[in-house]
Design an enzyme around this catalytic site. Structure first.
Site, PDB file in Angstrom:
ATOM      1  N   LYS A 109       0.816  -1.234   0.000  1.00  0.00           N
ATOM      2  CA  LYS A 109       0.000   0.000   0.000  1.00  0.00           C
ATOM      3  C   LYS A 109       0.838   1.267   0.000  1.00  0.00           C
ATOM      4  CE  LYS A 109       0.277  -2.477   3.624  1.00  0.00           C
ATOM      5  NZ  LYS A 109      -0.116  -3.436   4.575  1.00  0.00           N
TER       6      LYS A 109
ATOM      7  N   LYS B 182      -4.599   2.793   2.865  1.00  0.00           N
ATOM      8  CA  LYS B 182      -5.644   1.940   2.295  1.00  0.00           C
ATOM      9  C   LYS B 182      -6.861   2.767   1.885  1.00  0.00           C
ATOM     10  CE  LYS B 182      -3.961  -2.114   4.745  1.00  0.00           C
ATOM     11  NZ  LYS B 182      -3.916  -2.790   6.039  1.00  0.00           N
TER      12      LYS B 182
HETATM   13  N1  HSE Z   1       0.018  -4.594   8.643  1.00  0.00           N
HETATM   14  C1  HSE Z   1      -1.168  -4.700   7.864  1.00  0.00           C
HETATM   15  C2  HSE Z   1      -2.372  -4.808   8.795  1.00  0.00           C
HETATM   16  C3  HSE Z   1      -1.060  -5.882   6.956  1.00  0.00           C
HETATM   17  O1  HSE Z   1      -2.154  -5.102   9.976  1.00  0.00           O
HETATM   18  O2  HSE Z   1      -3.493  -4.590   8.375  1.00  0.00           O
HETATM   19  C4  HSE Z   1      -2.163  -6.014   5.943  1.00  0.00           C
HETATM   20  O3  HSE Z   1      -2.213  -4.912   5.086  1.00  0.00           O
END
Ligand code: HSE
Length: 380
Positions: free
Chosen positions: A87, A187
């Site tokens: 991302k 995201k």
């Molecule tokens: N580190 C991210 C989370 C991994 O905990 O959502 C998945 O994108």
């Protein structure tokens, strides 16, 4: 379709296993760091992968912007499709990579970069064809959801539960982005790009859970409230808002049912109404399953998720208004217009009157500049 894997960490190993087991996809070589080629299927040469005519696609699961960007750009220029779970890369360089894909008749898919196993971006792509998306967001970080759940249900300390989330492969290599809300922010940026052809890259706000204490969690429990980290995005007129912040929800809120490393991604369509998707948002096989899903989408002929019109814009969070719970040193209480306040030692636990998201984040930033510890959360 033969696939090279760039990176052999938590997700890379999962993708490689799934490729070996796949009836339709074939595993190519795996790119690892120089000096780490301890098996015949590993290589440390991106040039060798790009020059290998038998490789159709690369799955980039290294994380970080460089060298991931240079490697993906090189693969696209060599006419190979790229799928990624990264991302940070797509938020910073997605438009460039999307353009390179189009110029080289290659694919660039990144649904694994948002929601782990949850097919959120695919659903937004479909929804925007027939509906107007009014807002989107939800619980988009598995690490912090796991932490909040365990802190509440087992009374665990922040530091211990973070270590457990790291050991389970949920957190990023450096978990700072998870706990500060930056990962969820990236995201929601991708969600906005898919839903609105607008990738916000300025004016964004993220507050995470890194100021949350076990005492705060106990206090919320005593009031029947649960803390969740929510990302929110949407379009009002031609303006976009996008931010991440903790939210306190009542026991009957759907967010309370989201446990462990799960995500709950939502969008509100003008005609469809609310659509909610839930599933594991982090971890080796949940994320690998999304990478492999994108590879299968390439086989079905899909090439891109971002439209050519997608452009970078400044987010405006000044029009989003809510009231907040704040825990802060008493001396700062008059920084806010308060609805009510309870003293607790040198601190005050207060509820603000309505304030814009932008003003709230700015005020807290100013207070923290003096070294004070402050936790704040939207009251839903
Ligand atoms: N580190 C991210 C989370 C991994 O905990 O959502 C998945 O994108």
């Amino acid at each position: 379709m033969k696939v090279a894997v760039l990176g052999f960490g938590t997700v890379g190993k999962g993708v490689y296993d799934m490729l070996l087991a796949s009836p339709t996809l074939e595993a190519g070589s795996v790119l690892v760091r120089t000096g780490k080629c301890d098996a015949p299927f590993k290589t440390d040469s991106i040039d060798a992968i790009c020059a290998d005519k038998s490789i159709d696609a690369v799955a980039e699961v290294m994380g970080g912007i460089e060298p991931a960007f240079s490697y993906c750009a090189a693969a696209l220029k060599a006419g190979k499709h790229v799928v990624t779970s990264n991302k940070a890369l797509v938020a910073a360089k997605g438009i460039e990579l999307n353009t390179l894909a189009r110029e080289n008749n290659a694919g660039f898919l990144f649904s694994a970069a948002c929601g782990g196993a949850v097919p959120f971006l695919h659903n937004l792509e479909l929804a925007r064809l027939s509906d107007e998306i009014i807002s989107l967001g939800g619980i988009l970080n598995g690490t912090t959801n796991f932490m909040l759940d365990k802190m509440q249900s087992e009374g665990m300390d922040y530091a211990d539960v973070l270590k457990e989330a790291q050991a389970l492969g949920y957190a990023e290599a450096d978990p700072t982005a998870d706990v500060t809300g930056l990962d969820a922010l990236r995201k929601i940026m991708l969600g906005c790009a898919v839903a609105y052809d607008m990738l916000p890259n300025e004016g964004l706000l993220n507050e995470g859970i890194d100021s949350l204490s076990a005492d705060d969690v106990k206090h919320f429990q005593s009031k029947g409230l649960t803390c969740r980290l929510l990302a929110k995005g949407g379009k009002v007129g031609d303006k976009l808002y996008a931010y991440v912040q903790p939210v306190l929800v009542k026991a009957d809120a759907p967010e309370c049912a989201v446990k462990k490393n799960f995500n709950m991604a939502k969008y509100l369509g003008k005609n469809s109404g609310q659509i909610v998707l839930m599933g594991q948002g982090a971890g080796r096989y949940p994320t690998a399953s999304a990478v492999v899903r994108d590879l299968e989408c390439l086989s079905y002929g899909q090439r891109v998720m971002m439209h050519t019109e997608c452009r970078q814009v400044k987010a405006d969070n000044g029009g989003c208004v809510c009231s907040y719970y704040v825990r802060m040193p008493k001396m700062y209480a008059d920084s806010f217009e308060l609805e009510c306040a309870e003293n607790e030692g040198d601190n005050v636990r207060a509820v603000t009157k309505s304030i814009s998201v932008k003003d709230m984040h700015e005020k807290v930033k100013a207070i923290r500049a003096s070294g004070a510890s402050v936790f704040f959360a939207e009251l839903s």
